[in-house]
Design a protein around this motif. Structure first.
Motif, PDB file in Angstrom:
ATOM      1  N   ARG A 195       0.825  -1.212   0.000  1.00 16.33           N
ATOM      2  CA  ARG A 195       0.000   0.000   0.000  1.00 16.33           C
ATOM      3  C   ARG A 195       0.852   1.252   0.000  1.00 16.33           C
ATOM      4  NH1 ARG A 195      -2.733  -3.135   4.161  1.00 16.33           N
ATOM      5  NH2 ARG A 195      -4.627  -4.102   3.290  1.00 16.33           N
ATOM      6  N   ARG A 196       1.975   1.196   0.688  1.00 14.16           N
ATOM      7  CA  ARG A 196       2.873   2.357   0.737  1.00 14.16           C
ATOM      8  C   ARG A 196       3.342   2.735  -0.658  1.00 14.16           C
ATOM      9  NH1 ARG A 196       7.694   1.285   4.574  1.00 14.16           N
ATOM     10  NH2 ARG A 196       5.923   1.035   5.995  1.00 14.16           N
ATOM     11  N   HIS A 197       3.512   1.737  -1.524  1.00 18.32           N
ATOM     12  CA  HIS A 197       4.020   2.000  -2.875  1.00 18.32           C
ATOM     13  C   HIS A 197       2.931   1.889  -3.945  1.00 18.32           C
ATOM     14  CE1 HIS A 197       8.300   2.383  -1.917  1.00 18.32           C
ATOM     15  NE2 HIS A 197       8.078   1.491  -0.978  1.00 18.32           N
ATOM     16  N   GLY A 198       1.676   1.790  -3.533  1.00 11.47           N
ATOM     17  CA  GLY A 198       0.582   1.741  -4.498  1.00 11.47           C
ATOM     18  C   GLY A 198       0.590   0.510  -5.374  1.00 11.47           C
ATOM     19  N   VAL A 199       0.969  -0.633  -4.808  1.00 14.80           N
ATOM     20  CA  VAL A 199       1.091  -1.881  -5.563  1.00 14.80           C
ATOM     21  C   VAL A 199      -0.107  -2.782  -5.281  1.00 14.80           C
ATOM     22  CG1 VAL A 199       2.481  -3.973  -5.860  1.00 14.80           C
ATOM     23  CG2 VAL A 199       3.609  -1.767  -5.563  1.00 14.80           C
ATOM     24  N   ASP A 200      -0.687  -3.354  -6.343  1.00 19.45           N
ATOM     25  CA  ASP A 200      -1.817  -4.273  -6.215  1.00 19.45           C
ATOM     26  C   ASP A 200      -1.344  -5.717  -6.228  1.00 19.45           C
ATOM     27  OD1 ASP A 200      -3.631  -2.180  -6.275  1.00 19.45           O
ATOM     28  OD2 ASP A 200      -3.972  -2.334  -8.438  1.00 19.45           O
ATOM     29  N   LEU A 201      -1.873  -6.535  -5.311  1.00 15.71           N
ATOM     30  CA  LEU A 201      -1.688  -7.990  -5.361  1.00 15.71           C
ATOM     31  C   LEU A 201      -2.783  -8.540  -6.269  1.00 15.71           C
ATOM     32  CD1 LEU A 201      -0.399 -10.641  -4.380  1.00 15.71           C
ATOM     33  CD2 LEU A 201      -1.980 -10.570  -2.432  1.00 15.71           C
ATOM     34  N   VAL A 202      -2.390  -9.135  -7.412  1.00 13.93           N
ATOM     35  CA  VAL A 202      -3.372  -9.520  -8.424  1.00 13.93           C
ATOM     36  C   VAL A 202      -3.442 -11.024  -8.686  1.00 13.93           C
ATOM     37  CG1 VAL A 202      -3.288  -7.283  -9.597  1.00 13.93           C
ATOM     38  CG2 VAL A 202      -1.722  -9.105 -10.320  1.00 13.93           C
ATOM     39  N   GLY A 203      -2.660 -11.835  -7.963  1.00 13.26           N
ATOM     40  CA  GLY A 203      -2.746 -13.267  -8.187  1.00 13.26           C
ATOM     41  C   GLY A 203      -1.618 -14.007  -7.504  1.00 13.26           C
ATOM     42  N   GLY A 204      -1.541 -15.319  -7.769  1.00 11.58           N
ATOM     43  CA  GLY A 204      -0.486 -16.130  -7.193  1.00 11.58           C
ATOM     44  C   GLY A 204      -0.923 -17.560  -7.025  1.00 11.58           C
ATOM     45  N   ASP A 205      -0.337 -18.250  -6.034  1.00 14.01           N
ATOM     46  CA  ASP A 205      -0.641 -19.658  -5.819  1.00 14.01           C
ATOM     47  C   ASP A 205      -0.281 -20.020  -4.382  1.00 14.01           C
ATOM     48  OD1 ASP A 205      -1.518 -22.211  -6.436  1.00 14.01           O
ATOM     49  OD2 ASP A 205       0.400 -22.841  -7.295  1.00 14.01           O
ATOM     50  N   THR A 206      -0.932 -21.049  -3.860  1.00 16.73           N
ATOM     51  CA  THR A 206      -0.573 -21.607  -2.559  1.00 16.73           C
ATOM     52  C   THR A 206      -0.488 -23.122  -2.684  1.00 16.73           C
ATOM     53  OG1 THR A 206      -2.896 -21.762  -1.867  1.00 16.73           O
ATOM     54  CG2 THR A 206      -1.694 -19.770  -1.237  1.00 16.73           C
ATOM     55  N   THR A 207       0.428 -23.730  -1.923  1.00 18.32           N
ATOM     56  CA  THR A 207       0.553 -25.185  -1.933  1.00 18.32           C
ATOM     57  C   THR A 207       1.217 -25.635  -0.649  1.00 18.32           C
ATOM     58  OG1 THR A 207       1.270 -27.095  -3.262  1.00 18.32           O
ATOM     59  CG2 THR A 207       2.820 -25.253  -3.071  1.00 18.32           C
ATOM     60  N   ARG A 208       1.144 -26.935  -0.372  1.00 18.85           N
ATOM     61  CA  ARG A 208       1.817 -27.493   0.787  1.00 18.85           C
ATOM     62  C   ARG A 208       3.242 -27.882   0.410  1.00 18.85           C
ATOM     63  NH1 ARG A 208      -0.213 -29.913   5.372  1.00 18.85           N
ATOM     64  NH2 ARG A 208      -2.286 -29.976   4.437  1.00 18.85           N
ATOM     65  N   GLY A 209       4.196 -27.580   1.275  1.00 13.56           N
ATOM     66  CA  GLY A 209       5.586 -27.943   1.022  1.00 13.56           C
ATOM     67  C   GLY A 209       6.505 -27.171   1.940  1.00 13.56           C
ATOM     68  N   PRO A 210       7.824 -27.333   1.768  1.00 15.37           N
ATOM     69  CA  PRO A 210       8.782 -26.556   2.558  1.00 15.37           C
ATOM     70  C   PRO A 210       8.551 -25.060   2.328  1.00 15.37           C
ATOM     71  CG  PRO A 210       9.884 -28.332   1.377  1.00 15.37           C
ATOM     72  CD  PRO A 210       8.486 -28.278   0.854  1.00 15.37           C
ATOM     73  N   LEU A 211       8.726 -24.269   3.375  1.00 14.16           N
ATOM     74  CA  LEU A 211       8.431 -22.840   3.298  1.00 14.16           C
ATOM     75  C   LEU A 211       9.230 -22.172   2.184  1.00 14.16           C
ATOM     76  CD1 LEU A 211       6.889 -20.464   4.415  1.00 14.16           C
ATOM     77  CD2 LEU A 211       8.684 -20.165   6.138  1.00 14.16           C
ATOM     78  N   ASN A 212       8.513 -21.598   1.238  1.00 17.88           N
ATOM     79  CA  ASN A 212       9.096 -21.023   0.035  1.00 17.88           C
ATOM     80  C   ASN A 212       8.179 -19.902  -0.431  1.00 17.88           C
ATOM     81  OD1 ASN A 212      10.228 -20.512  -2.452  1.00 17.88           O
ATOM     82  ND2 ASN A 212      10.260 -22.622  -3.130  1.00 17.88           N
ATOM     83  N   ILE A 213       8.756 -18.746  -0.728  1.00 21.21           N
ATOM     84  CA  ILE A 213       7.977 -17.565  -1.108  1.00 21.21           C
ATOM     85  C   ILE A 213       8.479 -17.064  -2.456  1.00 21.21           C
ATOM     86  CG2 ILE A 213       7.372 -15.206  -0.464  1.00 21.21           C
ATOM     87  CD1 ILE A 213       8.296 -16.162   2.461  1.00 21.21           C
ATOM     88  N   CYS A 214       7.582 -16.915  -3.398  1.00 15.47           N
ATOM     89  CA  CYS A 214       7.966 -16.433  -4.733  1.00 15.47           C
ATOM     90  C   CYS A 214       7.068 -15.254  -5.111  1.00 15.47           C
ATOM     91  CB  CYS A 214       7.833 -17.546  -5.766  1.00 15.47           C
ATOM     92  SG  CYS A 214       8.407 -17.069  -7.418  1.00 15.47           S
ATOM     93  N   VAL A 215       7.688 -14.147  -5.442  1.00 13.85           N
ATOM     94  CA  VAL A 215       6.963 -12.931  -5.814  1.00 13.85           C
ATOM     95  C   VAL A 215       7.361 -12.526  -7.228  1.00 13.85           C
ATOM     96  CG1 VAL A 215       6.576 -10.495  -5.284  1.00 13.85           C
ATOM     97  CG2 VAL A 215       6.853 -12.139  -3.410  1.00 13.85           C
ATOM     98  N   GLN A 216       6.365 -12.278  -8.050  1.00 11.97           N
ATOM     99  CA  GLN A 216       6.611 -11.657  -9.356  1.00 11.97           C
ATOM    100  C   GLN A 216       6.054 -10.247  -9.297  1.00 11.97           C
ATOM    101  OE1 GLN A 216       4.308 -12.534 -13.084  1.00 11.97           O
ATOM    102  NE2 GLN A 216       6.316 -13.170 -13.841  1.00 11.97           N
ATOM    103  N   ILE A 217       6.845  -9.288  -9.758  1.00 18.89           N
ATOM    104  CA  ILE A 217       6.423  -7.898  -9.721  1.00 18.89           C
ATOM    105  C   ILE A 217       6.444  -7.313 -11.121  1.00 18.89           C
ATOM    106  CG2 ILE A 217       8.751  -6.971  -9.280  1.00 18.89           C
ATOM    107  CD1 ILE A 217       7.324  -4.989  -7.296  1.00 18.89           C
ATOM    108  N   MET A 218       5.507  -6.428 -11.387  1.00 19.21           N
ATOM    109  CA  MET A 218       5.413  -5.762 -12.680  1.00 19.21           C
ATOM    110  C   MET A 218       5.267  -4.262 -12.441  1.00 19.21           C
ATOM    111  SD  MET A 218       2.760  -8.523 -14.260  1.00 19.21           S
ATOM    112  CE  MET A 218       2.202  -8.916 -12.590  1.00 19.21           C
TER     113      MET A 218
END
Length: 323
Positions: free
Chosen positions: A109-132
């Motif tokens: 919100r500070r940078h005016g960025v919208d979260l528009v999608g992604g995925d969730t799954t079970r597994g070892p803790l792993n975070i992946c962000v794509q930014i445009m």
């Protein structure tokens, strides 16, 4: 009662998307870029035990997961607009998710960025962000723009995040106040988005310092087919860093430590006054640390010199994922 995947998405990952035609909830997001702009796209993955400690504070981790991607936008001179977030976690912990998304969305919100999608799954803790993001056509900052004779600049101070790791491993000593300050640099980096946008038309080559100064400046040199000469005594360092510079771990952190997320850029000497005005306007320290030179066969891409003009051996260039 266990939450289903779709309930998780509705509860923790669905937010209003002000800059998107269609956000979370369909097979894909729809975004509309402004006329006369180019899309800038980057992806980063954070893996537990590799990029962050397994016991990391989830709110700070949410902040950092987005901050490292915002830093890529800053390095390109782009305005961040949209992100997708994919998370694998071993079990559903609603409190952890609420804190993680709290840190993530506060920065979004500070940078005016919208979260528009992604995925969730079970597994070892792993975070992946794509930014445009968006940048005016032909105005993006790039690694291949440095020219012989350019000044080399960096923002902020260098090495404190790596110094925090050295502190946790017992390689340096720090007071409780220094410990808090160093860990804040590691856990909550400040992406220089405003600086990146302001450098359009001023900087020639640019990169964010994620793997260490020597390694990342080397990427500019490689792409621009030049070399760099850096003055060790000119490197901006915090008081804690300077107090520890007699220790090999601190010198390595300053030269080769990752996770700074400051910007390194080159600019013509004629731009010095403009950069000084920019530093004052942004209230941000910008330090000239060296110059761009011609590339010489067999010579290192980046040479660091001490006050007497003698080469300083950095021991290693920076962080590498597969070494």
């Amino acid at each position: 009662m266990a939450l289903s995947e779709f309930e998780l998405i509705r509860r923790f990952f669905t937010y209003p998307a002000r800059h998107a035609v269609l956000g979370v909830g369909d097979d894909a997001a729809i975004v509309r870029a402004g006329r006369g702009t180019e899309l800038v796209i980057s992806t980063d993955m954070l893996v537990a035990g590799t990029h962050f400690f397994r016991d990391a504070d989830p709110r700070k981790l949410g902040h950092k997961a987005l901050a490292v991607n915002l830093s890529d936008m800053a390095a390109m001179g782009a305005t961040p607009r949209w992100v997708t977030l994919s998370v694998a976690f071993p079990r559903v912990d609603t409190r952890w998710l609420a804190d993680f998304m709290g840190g993530f969305m506060r920065l979004a919100r500070r940078h005016g960025v919208d979260l528009v999608g992604g995925d969730t799954t079970r597994g070892p803790l792993n975070i992946c962000v794509q930014i445009m993001g968006e940048v005016p056509r032909g105005r993006a900052l790039r690694r291949d723009g440095a020219r012989t004779g350019d000044d080399i600049w960096v923002s902020g101070t260098l090495g404190d995040a790596a110094l925090a790791l050295a502190m946790r491993r017992g390689r340096i000593l720090a007071t409780s106040r220094e410990r808090r300050a160093l860990m804040h640099k590691l856990d909550a980096p400040v992406p220089r988005v405003g600086l990146g946008a302001a450098l359009r038309g001023i900087a020639r080559g640019a990169i964010d310092i994620s793997d260490g100064l020597i390694a990342d400046l080397g990427h500019i040199c490689e792409r621009s087919r030049v070399s760099a000469v850096v003055q060790f005594e000119h490197l901006p360092a915090s008081a804690t860093m300077r107090r520890n510079l007699g220790r090999p771990a601190a010198r390595a952190a300053l030269l080769s430590g990752g996770d700074d997320y400051e910007l390194c850029f080159t600019a013509s000497r004629a731009r010095r006054e403009a950069i000084a005005r920019l530093a004052k306007r942004l209230r941000l320290k910008l330090t000239r640390i060296g110059r761009i030179a011609r590339q010489r066969r067999g010579a290192p891409l980046v040479t660091v010199l001490d006050a007497a003009g003698r080469p300083v051996d950095p021991k290693r260039a920076g962080y590498e994922h597969f070494k």
